[in-house]
Design a protein around this motif. Sequence first.
Motif, PDB file in Angstrom:
ATOM      1  N   PRO A   1     -19.426 -28.122 -26.017  1.00 34.98           N
ATOM      2  CA  PRO A   1     -18.392 -28.457 -25.014  1.00 34.98           C
ATOM      3  C   PRO A   1     -18.990 -28.867 -23.675  1.00 34.98           C
ATOM      4  O   PRO A   1     -18.423 -29.707 -22.975  1.00 34.98           O
ATOM      5  CB  PRO A   1     -17.599 -27.151 -24.890  1.00 34.98           C
ATOM      6  N   LEU A   2     -20.133 -28.307 -23.304  1.00 37.90           N
ATOM      7  CA  LEU A   2     -20.776 -28.686 -22.050  1.00 37.90           C
ATOM      8  C   LEU A   2     -21.194 -30.152 -22.094  1.00 37.90           C
ATOM      9  O   LEU A   2     -20.952 -30.902 -21.132  1.00 37.90           O
ATOM     10  CB  LEU A   2     -22.001 -27.799 -21.802  1.00 37.90           C
ATOM     11  N   LEU A   3     -21.776 -30.584 -23.197  1.00 39.58           N
ATOM     12  CA  LEU A   3     -22.185 -31.979 -23.332  1.00 39.58           C
ATOM     13  C   LEU A   3     -20.975 -32.903 -23.284  1.00 39.58           C
ATOM     14  O   LEU A   3     -20.983 -33.932 -22.601  1.00 39.58           O
ATOM     15  CB  LEU A   3     -22.959 -32.178 -24.645  1.00 39.58           C
ATOM     16  N   VAL A   4     -19.916 -32.521 -23.984  1.00 39.52           N
ATOM     17  CA  VAL A   4     -18.693 -33.330 -23.992  1.00 39.52           C
ATOM     18  C   VAL A   4     -18.092 -33.397 -22.593  1.00 39.52           C
ATOM     19  O   VAL A   4     -17.644 -34.456 -22.145  1.00 39.52           O
ATOM     20  CB  VAL A   4     -17.668 -32.756 -24.993  1.00 39.52           C
ATOM     21  N   ASP A   5     -18.120 -32.275 -21.876  1.00 34.80           N
ATOM     22  CA  ASP A   5     -17.549 -32.235 -20.536  1.00 34.80           C
ATOM     23  C   ASP A   5     -18.337 -33.135 -19.583  1.00 34.80           C
ATOM     24  O   ASP A   5     -17.752 -33.836 -18.737  1.00 34.80           O
ATOM     25  CB  ASP A   5     -17.557 -30.794 -20.020  1.00 34.80           C
ATOM     26  N   VAL A   6     -19.656 -33.157 -19.729  1.00 35.00           N
ATOM     27  CA  VAL A   6     -20.481 -34.030 -18.893  1.00 35.00           C
ATOM     28  C   VAL A   6     -20.139 -35.492 -19.156  1.00 35.00           C
ATOM     29  O   VAL A   6     -19.967 -36.293 -18.216  1.00 35.00           O
ATOM     30  CB  VAL A   6     -21.976 -33.762 -19.152  1.00 35.00           C
TER      31      VAL A   6
END
Length: 401
Positions: free
Chosen positions: A41-46
């Motif tokens: 989710p962190l990668l997607v959020d970035v």
Amino acid sequence: MHQLIRNFCCFVLGAGVALSLNISSSEQALSKSIYYDSDYPLLVDVIDTIETYYVDQVDRKTLINGAIKGIFNQLDPYSGFLNEEGYQALNDANRGEYFGFGFEVATDDGQITIVTPFKDSPAERAGIEAGDKIIKFNDMQVDETNYQAVLTEIRFHSTHNFGINLTVKKINSHQEVSFTLQPDFVYIQSIESQIIDGDIGYIHLTSFQEGAADAIMKQAKEWQNIALKGIILDIRNNPGGLLEQAISIADLFLEQGKIVSTNGRFFDANEDYYASGQSIFTHLPMAVLINKGSASASEVLAAALQENHRATLLGETSFGKGTVQSIIPILGHSNAVKLTIANYSTPNGNNIHEKGIDPDIEISISSVTDTPNVPIIDSENVQENSYDQQVASAIAWIDGR
């Protein structure tokens, strides 16, 4: 000693300086990382944040490709992501045909260096030679710092049938020469063979592609009624290919002994390979020719024959690539990951990575042509075989047996 930084040539150029295995996509079904739920989710959020708020519009595909590129920048130069076209091109190369320019490259002392041009390829027809240094690509100065960018551009030009301009520093004269290459279909025959000097079997193994071992076995059957005096196996400027083919070919020439060992992090990457006991040309002396362009699978084969005392190596120190790559298809896509999964060691346990294999008898072209008193070859033989001094040396060695 020169520091060598060896990199894998992109597949549109050729089979690649590679030693590869195929792993089925089912082997990707590994347990999820304990960090998966928080990191993904962190990668997607970035990516979402950049796509939404960045001053210039950047499409999502570009951001994802950039993220993938960043991942592989953390790995060795032999690992990479293959899109659909690249995956298909690599499969074609392993079958001995592809569309491209027909040369392999690596980096050597900070420069992009030709490992080998393939026979009848655009590169060979233009006059490019193994050891030439590429100093300009499409009028852009190049060296190891923009190596990956050059490979990407070559891939793009090959895929879209665009020509490229290369300026190289020639290996022998050090003169700068410019070439314009147009991509073309490159067809690689795994072996070329003939009887030379009346009774010596000569096999030039050009690629460890599918069917290479079968081609050598077929040739052996054709020669079975000929009273041969010896065998010369030429693997000069052979950049590698499929590990399974290297093992199978070594097995053809060995009655017993270890061929190679591989070791890696996951279970199937750890294996010892041994000769099966059935071999060809058993009682004939065997010379193997190697040079700086003999890489990867060529080195597996050369080391197996040398360290099991089956053959004498003549020529120059080999390239020095001691890692194994696997092609892992991505589930649900037409893409793949080319990943270094193991290191390999020779039968005696030697790691040849960035070192190469030393020949038993060193025969460089310059030493043969410049020095009149080479112990294993006389002047008459040099004159008769002036087309290839190292082959002449191998003939003289077999004659001496």
